[in-house]
Design a protein around this motif. Structure first.
Motif, PDB file in Angstrom:
ATOM      1  N   LYS A  18      -1.511   6.634  -7.996  1.00  0.00           N
ATOM      2  CA  LYS A  18      -1.168   5.409  -8.733  1.00  0.00           C
ATOM      3  C   LYS A  18       0.052   4.693  -8.160  1.00  0.00           C
ATOM      4  CE  LYS A  18      -3.246   6.725 -13.134  1.00  0.00           C
ATOM      5  NZ  LYS A  18      -3.023   7.033 -14.549  1.00  0.00           N
ATOM      6  N   LYS A  19       0.765   5.334  -7.248  1.00  0.00           N
ATOM      7  CA  LYS A  19       1.977   4.708  -6.733  1.00  0.00           C
ATOM      8  C   LYS A  19       2.008   4.533  -5.221  1.00  0.00           C
ATOM      9  CE  LYS A  19       5.313   5.684 -10.344  1.00  0.00           C
ATOM     10  NZ  LYS A  19       6.681   6.127 -10.633  1.00  0.00           N
ATOM     11  N   GLY A  28       0.276  -3.929  -8.788  1.00  0.00           N
ATOM     12  CA  GLY A  28       0.477  -2.481  -8.693  1.00  0.00           C
ATOM     13  C   GLY A  28       1.755  -2.069  -7.975  1.00  0.00           C
ATOM     14  N   GLY A  29       2.344  -2.989  -7.222  1.00  0.00           N
ATOM     15  CA  GLY A  29       3.585  -2.681  -6.504  1.00  0.00           C
ATOM     16  C   GLY A  29       3.403  -1.802  -5.272  1.00  0.00           C
ATOM     17  N   TYR A  30       2.153  -1.605  -4.838  1.00  0.00           N
ATOM     18  CA  TYR A  30       1.891  -0.689  -3.718  1.00  0.00           C
ATOM     19  C   TYR A  30       2.593  -1.129  -2.438  1.00  0.00           C
ATOM     20  CZ  TYR A  30      -1.800   1.621  -6.429  1.00  0.00           C
ATOM     21  OH  TYR A  30      -2.488   2.322  -7.377  1.00  0.00           O
ATOM     22  N   TYR A  31       2.462  -2.411  -2.115  1.00  0.00           N
ATOM     23  CA  TYR A  31       3.047  -2.885  -0.855  1.00  0.00           C
ATOM     24  C   TYR A  31       4.568  -2.866  -0.893  1.00  0.00           C
ATOM     25  CZ  TYR A  31      -1.030  -4.115   1.928  1.00  0.00           C
ATOM     26  OH  TYR A  31      -2.154  -4.046   2.703  1.00  0.00           O
ATOM     27  N   ASP A  32       5.159  -3.291  -2.023  1.00  0.00           N
ATOM     28  CA  ASP A  32       6.623  -3.256  -2.122  1.00  0.00           C
ATOM     29  C   ASP A  32       7.144  -1.837  -1.886  1.00  0.00           C
ATOM     30  OD1 ASP A  32       7.164  -5.965  -2.598  1.00  0.00           O
ATOM     31  OD2 ASP A  32       6.759  -5.768  -4.741  1.00  0.00           O
ATOM     32  N   ARG A  33       6.487  -0.861  -2.483  1.00  0.00           N
ATOM     33  CA  ARG A  33       6.937   0.528  -2.308  1.00  0.00           C
ATOM     34  C   ARG A  33       6.710   1.009  -0.881  1.00  0.00           C
ATOM     35  NH1 ARG A  33       4.913   0.838  -7.623  1.00  0.00           N
ATOM     36  NH2 ARG A  33       2.864   1.468  -6.879  1.00  0.00           N
TER      37      ARG A  33
END
Length: 200
Positions: free
Chosen positions: A84-85, A138-143
């Motif tokens: 999920k992250k 989902g914030g996937y790319y930022d992370r």
């Protein structure tokens, strides 16, 4: 902060609806224009690692651009969602098997090499003239980008979108990371380097 999230959600929904409304044939034509502009504008060192993506729903089809970059000796990879992250970038090789992922995605399986991109073609739902983007929530790319930066890497971030996905202003949160450029059917637009937002 709730207002920012609400505004982002509204902008995301509106721009994705506009993207969905592009007729399929027109979407193909615009994707080929994007590939043509990108082929002229993106400069690479031999063997540079480039992350693209395999399109889902009404996304720009960047595969023609990825094929062009591969012909210029780029090593290609695409994101694969692990949980999920977290996303990792697995190498995309000619004839390699693609396996189903989440959200209707496909990507290389766990046997594929994990690479650290130097140039990232970044999908998005909306962007503004300052280089700020709204992803899919989902914030996937930022992370993933933050993780690369923590390793001392600073990939070039190129947003991939249609013109209809531009908005007047994207509200910015502390963890948001600015794009270096955006590539649409109108051309390649680099943003002035005003310093990217960093995750604290």
């Amino acid at each position: 902060m709730t207002d920012v999230l609400k505004t982002k959600a509204e902008l995301r929904a509106a721009r994705l609806a506009a993207r969905d409304a592009i007729p399929p044939v027109e979407r193909i034509e615009k994707s080929l224009l994007i590939a043509s502009h990108g082929a002229e504008a993106i400069s690479l060192d031999a063997g540079a690692i480039v992350s693209g993506f395999l399109p889902i729903r009404s996304e720009v089809d960047v595969r023609p651009l990825m094929a062009h970059l591969r012909n210029r000796s780029a090593r290609l990879c695409v994101p694969v969602i692990l949980d999920k992250k977290t996303i990792v970038f697995r190498e995309l090789v000619r004839g390699g098997e693609l396996v189903p992922g989440v959200f209707g995605t496909f990507g290389p399986g766990p046997d594929a090499a994990e690479l650290e991109p130097q140039v990232m073609l970044v999908p998005l739902s909306a962007f503004d003239a300052g280089g700020h983007r709204i992803g899919y929530g989902g914030g996937y790319y930022d992370r993933a980008i933050h993780r690369l930066q923590q390793k001392g890497l600073n990939p070039t971030l190129i947003g991939i979108a249609f013109d209809c996905q531009e908005v007047a202003s994207v509200p910015v949160e502390p963890h948001d990371i600015r794009l270096d450029a955006v590539l649409t059917e109108s051309g390649y637009r680099p943003f002035e380097d005003m310093g990217r937002a960093q995750i604290g």
